[in-house]
Design a protein around this motif. Structure first.
Motif, PDB file in Angstrom:
ATOM      1  N   ALA A 182       0.838  -1.205   0.000  1.00  0.00           N
ATOM      2  CA  ALA A 182       0.000   0.000   0.000  1.00  0.00           C
ATOM      3  C   ALA A 182       0.867   1.246   0.000  1.00  0.00           C
ATOM      4  O   ALA A 182       2.067   1.187   0.312  1.00  0.00           O
ATOM      5  CB  ALA A 182      -0.898   0.016   1.230  1.00  0.00           C
ATOM      6  N   ASN A 183       0.240   2.350  -0.334  1.00  0.00           N
ATOM      7  CA  ASN A 183       0.894   3.647  -0.200  1.00  0.00           C
ATOM      8  C   ASN A 183       1.383   3.787   1.239  1.00  0.00           C
ATOM      9  O   ASN A 183       0.714   3.338   2.166  1.00  0.00           O
ATOM     10  CB  ASN A 183      -0.121   4.754  -0.539  1.00  0.00           C
ATOM     11  N   LYS A 184       2.534   4.389   1.418  1.00  0.00           N
ATOM     12  CA  LYS A 184       3.114   4.372   2.770  1.00  0.00           C
ATOM     13  C   LYS A 184       2.286   5.160   3.797  1.00  0.00           C
ATOM     14  O   LYS A 184       2.415   4.927   4.997  1.00  0.00           O
ATOM     15  CB  LYS A 184       4.576   4.800   2.765  1.00  0.00           C
ATOM     16  N   ASP A 185       1.408   6.031   3.355  1.00  0.00           N
ATOM     17  CA  ASP A 185       0.568   6.776   4.308  1.00  0.00           C
ATOM     18  C   ASP A 185      -0.816   6.153   4.513  1.00  0.00           C
ATOM     19  O   ASP A 185      -1.660   6.719   5.205  1.00  0.00           O
ATOM     20  CB  ASP A 185       0.397   8.229   3.831  1.00  0.00           C
ATOM     21  N   PHE A 186      -1.030   5.009   3.883  1.00  0.00           N
ATOM     22  CA  PHE A 186      -2.332   4.336   4.047  1.00  0.00           C
ATOM     23  C   PHE A 186      -2.448   3.927   5.522  1.00  0.00           C
ATOM     24  O   PHE A 186      -1.522   3.331   6.070  1.00  0.00           O
ATOM     25  CB  PHE A 186      -2.363   3.120   3.116  1.00  0.00           C
ATOM     26  N   PRO A 187      -3.557   4.243   6.207  1.00  0.00           N
ATOM     27  CA  PRO A 187      -3.605   4.043   7.671  1.00  0.00           C
ATOM     28  C   PRO A 187      -3.304   2.633   8.214  1.00  0.00           C
ATOM     29  O   PRO A 187      -2.575   2.533   9.200  1.00  0.00           O
ATOM     30  CB  PRO A 187      -5.029   4.497   8.037  1.00  0.00           C
ATOM     31  N   PRO A 188      -3.825   1.525   7.636  1.00  0.00           N
ATOM     32  CA  PRO A 188      -3.601   0.235   8.309  1.00  0.00           C
ATOM     33  C   PRO A 188      -2.113  -0.111   8.448  1.00  0.00           C
ATOM     34  O   PRO A 188      -1.348   0.067   7.507  1.00  0.00           O
ATOM     35  CB  PRO A 188      -4.284  -0.782   7.388  1.00  0.00           C
ATOM     36  N   LYS A 189      -1.756  -0.610   9.654  1.00  0.00           N
ATOM     37  CA  LYS A 189      -0.336  -0.900   9.921  1.00  0.00           C
ATOM     38  C   LYS A 189       0.025  -2.342   9.579  1.00  0.00           C
ATOM     39  O   LYS A 189       1.169  -2.641   9.282  1.00  0.00           O
ATOM     40  CB  LYS A 189      -0.026  -0.658  11.404  1.00  0.00           C
ATOM     41  N   ASP A 190      -0.942  -3.245   9.689  1.00  0.00           N
ATOM     42  CA  ASP A 190      -0.655  -4.641   9.367  1.00  0.00           C
ATOM     43  C   ASP A 190      -1.881  -5.259   8.689  1.00  0.00           C
ATOM     44  O   ASP A 190      -2.895  -4.589   8.479  1.00  0.00           O
ATOM     45  CB  ASP A 190      -0.258  -5.425  10.630  1.00  0.00           C
ATOM     46  N   MET A 191      -1.771  -6.541   8.365  1.00  0.00           N
ATOM     47  CA  MET A 191      -2.843  -7.200   7.608  1.00  0.00           C
ATOM     48  C   MET A 191      -4.167  -7.185   8.370  1.00  0.00           C
ATOM     49  O   MET A 191      -5.231  -6.984   7.781  1.00  0.00           O
ATOM     50  CB  MET A 191      -2.403  -8.625   7.276  1.00  0.00           C
ATOM     51  N   LYS A 192      -4.081  -7.383   9.678  1.00  0.00           N
ATOM     52  CA  LYS A 192      -5.298  -7.411  10.488  1.00  0.00           C
ATOM     53  C   LYS A 192      -6.027  -6.064  10.373  1.00  0.00           C
ATOM     54  O   LYS A 192      -7.244  -6.003  10.144  1.00  0.00           O
ATOM     55  CB  LYS A 192      -4.918  -7.702  11.952  1.00  0.00           C
ATOM     56  N   GLU A 193      -5.247  -5.006  10.496  1.00  0.00           N
ATOM     57  CA  GLU A 193      -5.831  -3.663  10.381  1.00  0.00           C
ATOM     58  C   GLU A 193      -6.316  -3.404   8.951  1.00  0.00           C
ATOM     59  O   GLU A 193      -7.335  -2.752   8.746  1.00  0.00           O
ATOM     60  CB  GLU A 193      -4.785  -2.602  10.756  1.00  0.00           C
ATOM     61  N   LEU A 194      -5.568  -3.945   7.981  1.00  0.00           N
ATOM     62  CA  LEU A 194      -5.973  -3.743   6.575  1.00  0.00           C
ATOM     63  C   LEU A 194      -7.348  -4.351   6.332  1.00  0.00           C
ATOM     64  O   LEU A 194      -8.241  -3.726   5.735  1.00  0.00           O
ATOM     65  CB  LEU A 194      -4.944  -4.362   5.614  1.00  0.00           C
ATOM     66  N   ILE A 195      -7.540  -5.571   6.822  1.00  0.00           N
ATOM     67  CA  ILE A 195      -8.819  -6.255   6.622  1.00  0.00           C
ATOM     68  C   ILE A 195      -9.962  -5.432   7.253  1.00  0.00           C
ATOM     69  O   ILE A 195     -10.980  -5.165   6.612  1.00  0.00           O
ATOM     70  CB  ILE A 195      -8.776  -7.695   7.209  1.00  0.00           C
ATOM     71  N   ALA A 196      -9.749  -5.002   8.483  1.00  0.00           N
ATOM     72  CA  ALA A 196     -10.787  -4.225   9.174  1.00  0.00           C
ATOM     73  C   ALA A 196     -11.048  -2.907   8.437  1.00  0.00           C
ATOM     74  O   ALA A 196     -12.201  -2.504   8.239  1.00  0.00           O
ATOM     75  CB  ALA A 196     -10.350  -3.962  10.613  1.00  0.00           C
ATOM     76  N   TYR A 197      -9.973  -2.270   7.988  1.00  0.00           N
ATOM     77  CA  TYR A 197     -10.095  -0.960   7.340  1.00  0.00           C
ATOM     78  C   TYR A 197     -10.836  -1.075   5.999  1.00  0.00           C
ATOM     79  O   TYR A 197     -11.726  -0.278   5.690  1.00  0.00           O
ATOM     80  CB  TYR A 197      -8.689  -0.380   7.107  1.00  0.00           C
TER      81      TYR A 197
END
Ligand code: ASP
Length: 322
Positions: A126-141
């Motif tokens: 992802a773009n480096k400023d995209f909020p999720p920090k890891d996969m778990k956060e990515l899924i939720a986001y």
């Protein structure tokens, strides 16, 4: 009459044999069905450079991008089978027959396999400023922001499309996709922040991950990738059983003379043992296939079994292009 035909046939055979013996006597073109500077282009340039040394002729790369790679594949499928036009394509050649209702070529009948090349891992980035920090956060986001999140791919039929489709189905979300002519240009927009995330091959993402230009959530292989030791596998990151590797192959138009095919097979096999290719592949998170897979038989079997494998999965996902 009979003698005349025999003489003509003999002359033709002789000239075909002479032609085959001379092969290659001019520049060979490898068509890459995606934009320059992307992952398939990188693989093709490394292989082409090495094959050119073995064949004693220049090998150039021609990028014929668009429609998830199907335009470039069609061009080679319909090209003259003389050994001077080749196709370097990946897993997408096996998904397109299910994704496109009106494909104008048959990859099994209109292309002759030369051999497999490499199985490239993919990375969710992802773009480096995209909020999720890891996969778990990515899924939720992604689940919470379906309507505004954007996913880049190289069109329906690209590896990035396949990975995105599997990812969205694994996390049960659907986001807006932004198609490019290759993940080379998609990466530029990802870094620039015009698009949020994508799943792309390590042959394109490794330098950007290492350089801190994009963030990586996971690799799509069962084990971690040596060149990216800090990036977890999708399974470690919480996506059980999620696995994609992008196999690549080299083809010629159907009917390419056997003497030319034999030389191309040998040149491909030599390229896969070339220390420069092995080193560069390693730096980009991949490696050449074993010798027994760099053969026409192995690629023929792979293409058939992959078409059969992806057909039902794509049908179930209900994704189509025209
Ligand atoms: N291989 C494509 C490229 O070179 C990208 C993809 O298939 O996703 O751009």
């Amino acid at each position: 009459m009979f003698r005349a035909i025999t003489a003509a046939a003999a002359a033709m055979l002789l000239s075909a044999a002479a032609l085959a013996q001379d092969y290659p006597s001019r520049t060979i073109t490898i068509t890459v069905p995606f934009a320059a500077g992307g992952p398939t282009d990188t693989v093709a340039r490394l292989i082409g450079q090495s094959m050119s040394k073995t064949l004693g002729q220049t090998v150039i790369i021609e990028n014929v991008a668009g429609a998830g790679g199907t335009i470039g594949v069609e061009k080679v499928a319909k090209a003259k089978p003389d050994g001077y036009t080749l196709l370097l394509m990946h897993i997408g050649i096996s998904t397109s027959p299910s994704l496109y209702r009106n494909l104008r070529y048959d990859p099994i009948k209109e292309l002759d396999p030369i051999g497999l090349i490499t199985d490239v891992p993919m990375t969710v980035v992802a773009n480096k400023d995209f909020p999720p920090k890891d996969m778990k956060e990515l899924i939720a986001y992604v689940r919470a922001n379906k309507d505004k999140v954007t996913y880049a791919n190289a069109g329906v039929g690209a590896a990035s499309h396949l990975c995105g489709m599997l990812l969205m189905s694994a996390i049960q979300a659907d986001v807006t996709t932004v198609p490019y002519k290759g993940t080379g240009p998609a990466m530029t927009d990802l870094i620039g922040g015009q698009v949020n995330f994508m799943c792309d091959q390590t042959t394109n993402t490794t330098p950007q991950i290492k350089g801190g230009k994009v963030k990586a959530y996971a690799v799509t292989t069962r084990t971690r990738v040596k060149s990216l030791p800090d990036v977890p596998t999708a399974e470690e990151a919480g996506l059980k059983g999620f696995e994609v590797a992008v196999w690549h192959g080299l083809w010629a138009p159907h009917g390419t003379p056997k003497p030319a095919m034999d030389k191309l097979v040998s040149a491909l096999q030599a390229a896969l043992k070339d220390p420069n290719v092995v080193t560069k592949f390693g730096e980009l998170g991949t490696e050449p296939v074993s010798h027994d897979r760099a053969t026409p038989e192995a690629l023929r079997t792979q293409l058939k079994s992959e078409i059969d494998k992806w057909g039902p999965i794509i049908k179930k996902a209900g994704v189509y292009a025209d």
